[in-house]
Design a protein around this motif. Structure first.
Motif, PDB file in Angstrom:
ATOM      1  N   MET A 190      54.570 -91.652  36.274  1.00 22.09           N
ATOM      2  CA  MET A 190      55.744 -92.395  36.755  1.00 22.09           C
ATOM      3  C   MET A 190      56.337 -93.204  35.603  1.00 22.09           C
ATOM      4  N   ARG A 191      57.171 -92.541  34.830  1.00 20.75           N
ATOM      5  CA  ARG A 191      57.745 -93.195  33.649  1.00 20.75           C
ATOM      6  C   ARG A 191      58.652 -94.349  34.011  1.00 20.75           C
ATOM      7  N   ARG A 192      59.296 -94.254  35.193  1.00 20.50           N
ATOM      8  CA  ARG A 192      60.232 -95.334  35.536  1.00 20.50           C
ATOM      9  C   ARG A 192      59.512 -96.687  35.636  1.00 20.50           C
ATOM     10  N   LEU A 193      58.242 -96.678  36.041  1.00 16.91           N
ATOM     11  CA  LEU A 193      57.501 -97.937  36.119  1.00 16.91           C
ATOM     12  C   LEU A 193      57.152 -98.441  34.712  1.00 16.91           C
ATOM     13  N   LEU A 194      56.802 -97.491  33.845  1.00 19.79           N
ATOM     14  CA  LEU A 194      56.493 -97.877  32.462  1.00 19.79           C
ATOM     15  C   LEU A 194      57.741 -98.408  31.769  1.00 19.79           C
ATOM     16  N   ARG A 195      58.869 -97.785  32.085  1.00 24.28           N
ATOM     17  CA  ARG A 195      60.125 -98.228  31.471  1.00 24.28           C
ATOM     18  C   ARG A 195      60.445 -99.663  31.886  1.00 24.28           C
ATOM     19  N   GLU A 196      60.256 -99.933  33.155  1.00 25.85           N
ATOM     20  CA  GLU A 196      60.490-101.296  33.647  1.00 25.85           C
ATOM     21  C   GLU A 196      59.559-102.277  32.950  1.00 25.85           C
ATOM     22  N   LEU A 197      58.305-101.847  32.861  1.00 23.75           N
ATOM     23  CA  LEU A 197      57.293-102.705  32.251  1.00 23.75           C
ATOM     24  C   LEU A 197      57.616-102.961  30.778  1.00 23.75           C
ATOM     25  N   ALA A 198      58.007-101.889  30.061  1.00 23.35           N
ATOM     26  CA  ALA A 198      58.314-102.028  28.631  1.00 23.35           C
ATOM     27  C   ALA A 198      59.579-102.851  28.418  1.00 23.35           C
ATOM     28  N   THR A 199      60.463-102.859  29.424  1.00 22.27           N
ATOM     29  CA  THR A 199      61.746-103.534  29.266  1.00 22.27           C
ATOM     30  C   THR A 199      61.690-104.992  29.712  1.00 22.27           C
ATOM     31  N   THR A 200      61.109-105.215  30.890  1.00 21.27           N
ATOM     32  CA  THR A 200      61.168-106.568  31.465  1.00 21.27           C
ATOM     33  C   THR A 200      59.790-107.193  31.672  1.00 21.27           C
ATOM     34  N   GLY A 201      58.739-106.381  31.502  1.00 21.66           N
ATOM     35  CA  GLY A 201      57.394-106.899  31.746  1.00 21.66           C
ATOM     36  C   GLY A 201      57.048-106.967  33.226  1.00 21.66           C
ATOM     37  N   GLU A 202      57.983-106.480  34.075  1.00 23.20           N
ATOM     38  CA  GLU A 202      57.762-106.539  35.522  1.00 23.20           C
ATOM     39  C   GLU A 202      58.072-105.190  36.158  1.00 23.20           C
ATOM     40  N   VAL A 203      57.607-104.988  37.401  1.00 24.43           N
ATOM     41  CA  VAL A 203      57.932-103.755  38.112  1.00 24.43           C
ATOM     42  C   VAL A 203      58.501-104.086  39.480  1.00 24.43           C
ATOM     43  N   LYS A 204      59.745-103.667  39.703  1.00 20.68           N
ATOM     44  CA  LYS A 204      60.362-103.940  40.996  1.00 20.68           C
ATOM     45  C   LYS A 204      60.698-102.672  41.769  1.00 20.68           C
ATOM     46  N   GLY A 205      60.645-101.510  41.104  1.00 15.74           N
ATOM     47  CA  GLY A 205      61.033-100.244  41.746  1.00 15.74           C
ATOM     48  C   GLY A 205      60.056 -99.836  42.841  1.00 15.74           C
ATOM     49  N   ASP A 206      60.415 -98.753  43.560  1.00 17.16           N
ATOM     50  CA  ASP A 206      59.597 -98.261  44.674  1.00 17.16           C
ATOM     51  C   ASP A 206      58.222 -97.799  44.178  1.00 17.16           C
ATOM     52  N   THR A 207      57.157 -98.382  44.734  1.00 22.16           N
ATOM     53  CA  THR A 207      55.808 -97.990  44.303  1.00 22.16           C
ATOM     54  C   THR A 207      55.003 -97.398  45.457  1.00 22.16           C
ATOM     55  N   THR A 208      55.690 -96.947  46.520  1.00 26.41           N
ATOM     56  CA  THR A 208      54.936 -96.493  47.699  1.00 26.41           C
ATOM     57  C   THR A 208      54.081 -95.266  47.417  1.00 26.41           C
ATOM     58  N   THR A 209      54.457 -94.453  46.424  1.00 28.47           N
ATOM     59  CA  THR A 209      53.644 -93.254  46.182  1.00 28.47           C
ATOM     60  C   THR A 209      52.743 -93.408  44.952  1.00 28.47           C
ATOM     61  N   LEU A 210      52.643 -94.613  44.433  1.00 30.34           N
ATOM     62  CA  LEU A 210      51.774 -94.855  43.276  1.00 30.34           C
ATOM     63  C   LEU A 210      50.309 -94.624  43.656  1.00 30.34           C
ATOM     64  N   GLU A 211      49.584 -93.967  42.741  1.00 32.36           N
ATOM     65  CA  GLU A 211      48.208 -93.584  43.041  1.00 32.36           C
ATOM     66  C   GLU A 211      47.261 -94.785  43.026  1.00 32.36           C
ATOM     67  N   ASP A 212      47.429 -95.649  42.029  1.00 28.96           N
ATOM     68  CA  ASP A 212      46.441 -96.707  41.839  1.00 28.96           C
ATOM     69  C   ASP A 212      47.160 -97.968  41.361  1.00 28.96           C
ATOM     70  N   PHE A 213      47.216 -98.954  42.228  1.00 29.32           N
ATOM     71  CA  PHE A 213      47.964-100.165  41.902  1.00 29.32           C
ATOM     72  C   PHE A 213      47.311-100.951  40.765  1.00 29.32           C
ATOM     73  N   GLY A 214      46.002-100.751  40.595  1.00 31.43           N
ATOM     74  CA  GLY A 214      45.288-101.441  39.530  1.00 31.43           C
ATOM     75  C   GLY A 214      45.829-101.113  38.147  1.00 31.43           C
ATOM     76  N   VAL A 215      46.397 -99.914  38.009  1.00 31.57           N
ATOM     77  CA  VAL A 215      46.877 -99.485  36.690  1.00 31.57           C
ATOM     78  C   VAL A 215      47.963-100.422  36.177  1.00 31.57           C
ATOM     79  N   LEU A 216      48.894-100.803  37.042  1.00 32.12           N
ATOM     80  CA  LEU A 216      49.988-101.676  36.617  1.00 32.12           C
ATOM     81  C   LEU A 216      49.451-103.036  36.196  1.00 32.12           C
ATOM     82  N   ALA A 217      48.508-103.550  36.973  1.00 31.32           N
ATOM     83  CA  ALA A 217      47.923-104.851  36.652  1.00 31.32           C
ATOM     84  C   ALA A 217      47.256-104.788  35.278  1.00 31.32           C
ATOM     85  N   LYS A 218      46.529-103.711  35.032  1.00 32.76           N
ATOM     86  CA  LYS A 218      45.835-103.567  33.739  1.00 32.76           C
ATOM     87  C   LYS A 218      46.826-103.508  32.592  1.00 32.76           C
ATOM     88  N   LEU A 219      47.906-102.736  32.802  1.00 31.16           N
ATOM     89  CA  LEU A 219      48.903-102.620  31.736  1.00 31.16           C
ATOM     90  C   LEU A 219      49.527-103.972  31.432  1.00 31.16           C
TER      91      LEU A 219
END
Ligand code: ATP
Ligand code: MG
Length: 676
Positions: A642-671
């Motif tokens: 899901m590059r769109r989440l990485l893009r958000e993270l790389a750009t703003t440090g936050e994720v606001k997009g739809d995450t309903t189909t994300l496999e593992d929420f822990g990954v975002l926290a770790k990043l």
């Protein structure tokens, strides 16, 4: 400054062509011994059939449809075009009949249709549960369960939600709905309660099929409990039918009186005879939501006739399916790959279909190879994400097993990095099995671009050539053809039978999303895939990534696939995802996220080495500005990055997009932690 990528209008991203940096010129002709026995065994035969199918698609598809059984013949093959095309109008058929009855009545009555292995293992590490259902037995089960649905008041056109683990009953559920004309909506058995209630309410399902628990990686997933939680938000659901998967009453599972009933108890009350309902070609067959890689999932509607014909024919020719094959597609039935290539396509062909309930690394990293060896699997179809995991785990797991039964390999879901393709070819296919890299989408219903394995030479990283009757093109936003070698938008210019006909409840969004972005010379919308690709001088297609994900560096527009593949080609890298982040000088800078193969340390030295490596492999332009090591990448439940989440993270440090189909929420926290 523009807002981060997720809601970026496609328009902006697609107005130009894009640059290709990758040089990949390895070619693998079909192995002669494979070609000798294949349905289509030479390049000339493929080219001739393809030319005929394009010159006269109606004749081509009518002939294919004639290989299935129809209760009433169609009056016209194709009518209309674009978002209004219909196929086999006036024809009546039933997909459950073509998958089951047709074989159960004849020579395949005692042939194994479903060969299932449960995840549970005994003390000795060997599987404890194996079930085989012949076509005759499947026929009986499907008729009986269709009667259960009828007894619960389900009628033609009603929507039925299915939230189950991967087992024969899941296939039986689909086939039973199709048999009586109920529209199934399968929800992947790993989603959380809110993903269930969203989907159930969106399509107004009043019945849910589920099971007590399923087994995953040695643990129990309490599906029924999750359904109960979802039901708090689904006031219209009046019946939940529960299949008992656990050998004993599973703990924590309760039944709500008046709403919940047991599958086996209802089965015992009804007869095993239920004729298939004659369905109109254009009657809806199912609703299925996309993976949610680029945004909120869309609920696509597939209809009966065209979908049946094209899933049948692609299974036959792309997998070269033969009577004696043991065919294994590892996808879950929660995705379109499972619908078309676990259930409907192979069963229409009368194949023996293997299903495995659990994880590839339970009890150990070689479970898949153990299964191939035990059941003498001959056709194996999986996803690049799985292949990259196998590479990461190391070759020794593979070498422990005899894989000589394999004769054909397949991949689907994402572009496959050439070095992952080479590993698959060498370590799994032993340089003897053709690899079919199959490009398609939930929307397309069946595979549109893939090599016909006995006829078309393969190239690592290319999905090669279109299937019969399919006309892909690479164009600009204005619909102008892009020259060979240059990247552009992938569109499909002619109608094909298995295209989804609408988005459930929102036809306007369907027209907007797929038939409005790119227009032909006549001003009419052409089907736009959302993917970028290029075509090489031999006419082979190379998928370059999502158009939404294109990175614009100093005026050069780069797809994500080529930079990621350059990283993956480094011996220490297991997986990579690249995204663009705003940069004042260059427009965008390249941010890379990298996971390493087991046994490698994420050092500063390696970081610099990898940046240099990319520059050397494909050019200084593509050198990542940032490169972060991570244990895992954010992926959809179907295994896509899901590059769109990485893009958000790389750009703003936050994720606001739809995450309903994300496999593992822990990954975002770790990043995020790594950021600090
Ligand atoms: P959403 O539409 O919700 O963003 P999604 O596009 O990932 O999700 P799917 O329909 O499951 O949902 O996936 C189709 C997409 O997967 C294609 O558009 C393409 O980007 C990618 N894909 C599938 N197979 C291949 C392949 N063989 N090579 C390259 N890309 C592929
Ligand atoms: Mg999509």
């Amino acid at each position: 400054m523009s807002s981060p990528g997720t809601e970026k209008p496609v328009i902006e991203a697609v107005s130009q062509t894009f640059d290709s940096l990758m040089r990949e010129d390895r070619v693998f002709p079909p192995p002669p011994e494979f070609a000798a026995k294949a349905y289509i065994g030479s390049a000339e035969a493929y080219e001739r059939m393809y030319a005929e199918s394009i010159a006269d698609p109606n004749a081509f598809w009518a002939k294919a449809a004639g290989e299935l059984e129809w209760f009433e013949p169609w009056t016209s093959v194709l009518e209309g075009s674009g978002a209004d095309a219909t196929w086999f109008a006036g024809g009546k058929l039933n997909l459950s009949h073509n998958c089951v009855d047709r074989h159960a009545r004849g020579a395949r009555k005692d042939k194994v249709a479903l060969l299932w292995e449960g995840e549970l293992c005994g003390e000795d590490g060997r599987p404890k549960e194996i079930r085989k259902l012949t076509y005759g037995q499947l026929h009986e089960e499907v008729q009986r369960f269709a009667n259960v649905l009828k007894a619960q008041g389900v009628k033609k056109g009603d929507r039925v939600a299915i939230y189950m683990g991967l087992g024969p009953e899941l296939a039986i559920a689909l086939l039973s709905c199709a048999r009586i004309g109920a529209i199934h909506s399968v929800i992947f058995g790993g989603f959380a309660a809110h993903a269930i209630s969203d989907r159930v309410n969106d399509s107004d399902c009043q019945i849910i099929l589920t099971q007590d628990i399923s087994y995953r990686r040695g643990g129990e997933v309490k599906l029924k409990q999750i359904v109960d939680e979802a039901m708090a938000k689904c006031p219209n659901v009046r019946r939940v039918i529960v299949y008992q998967r656990a050998p004993h009453a599973a703990s924590g599972i309760s039944m709500t009186p008046g709403r919940d009933v047991w599958w086996h108890q209802e089965m015992a009350k009804v007869s095993g005879f239920c004729p298939a309902e004659p369905m109109d070609s254009e009657d809806p067959l199912y609703i299925l939501y996309t993976s949610g890689t680029t945004g909120k999932p869309k609920g696509l509607v597939h209809t009966t006739g065209g979908y049946s014909v094209q899933t049948y024919l692609t299974s036959k020719y792309i997998f070269d399916l033969k009577e004696e094959d043991v065919y294994w597609c590892t996808a879950d039935i929660g995705w379109v790959t499972g619908h078309s290539y676990v259930v409907y396509g192979p069963l229409q062909n009368g194949a023996t279909v293997l299903m495995y309930e659990g994880a590839p690394n339970y009890p150990a990293n070689d479970r898949f190879w153990q299964i191939v060896d035990d059941h003498k699997v001959s056709i194996f179809y999986t996803a690049p994400t799985a292949i990259r995991a196998f590479i990461k785990w190391g070759d020794d797991w593979v070498k422990k097993h005899d894989l000589s039964s394999l004769r054909l390999l397949g991949t689907v879901g994402e572009p496959i990095n050439p070095e992952a393709w080479m590993w698959y070819h060498r370590e799994i296919g032993k340089e003897r099995c053709p690899i079919v890299d199959t490009w398609w989408q939930t929307e397309t219903g069946s595979i549109l671009i893939a090599p016909i394995p006995g006829a078309v030479s393969t190239k690592p990283g290319s999905a090669t050539k279109p299937f019969f009757g399919v006309a892909p093109q690479i164009v600009t936003k204005e619909g102008e053809p892009v020259p060979a070698g240059q990247g552009g938008l992938l569109v499909i210019s002619k109608p094909w039978p298995s295209i989804a006909r609408t988005i459930w409840g929102d036809h306007e969004r369907y027209v907007q999303t797929y038939f409005s972005e790119v227009k032909g010379h006549d001003g009419k919308g052409i089907y736009f895939t959302g993917d970028g690709a290029r075509r090489d001088a031999d006419g082979c297609f190379w998928l370059m990534g999502r158009v939404d994900d294109v990175i614009n560096v100093s005026g050069h527009r780069l797809g994500t696939m080529e930079i990621e593949s350059a990283l993956v080609a480094h011996g220490k890298v297991a997986e990579a995802a690249v995204v663009g982040r705003p940069d004042e000088l260059k427009g965008q800078a390249i941010a890379a996220f990298v996971t390493l193969e087991e046994g490698n340390e994420p050092t500063e030295e390696l970081r610099q080495e990898l940046r240099k490596w990319v520059a050397k492999e494909i050019g200084a332009l593509a050198r990542p500005d940032d490169l972060r090591f991570t244990q895992m990448l954010p992926k959809t439940r179907s295994g896509k990055i899901m590059r769109r989440l990485l893009r958000e993270l790389a750009t703003t440090g936050e994720v606001k997009g739809d995450t309903t189909t994300l496999e593992d929420f822990g990954v975002l926290a770790k990043l995020r932690e790594n950021d600090e």
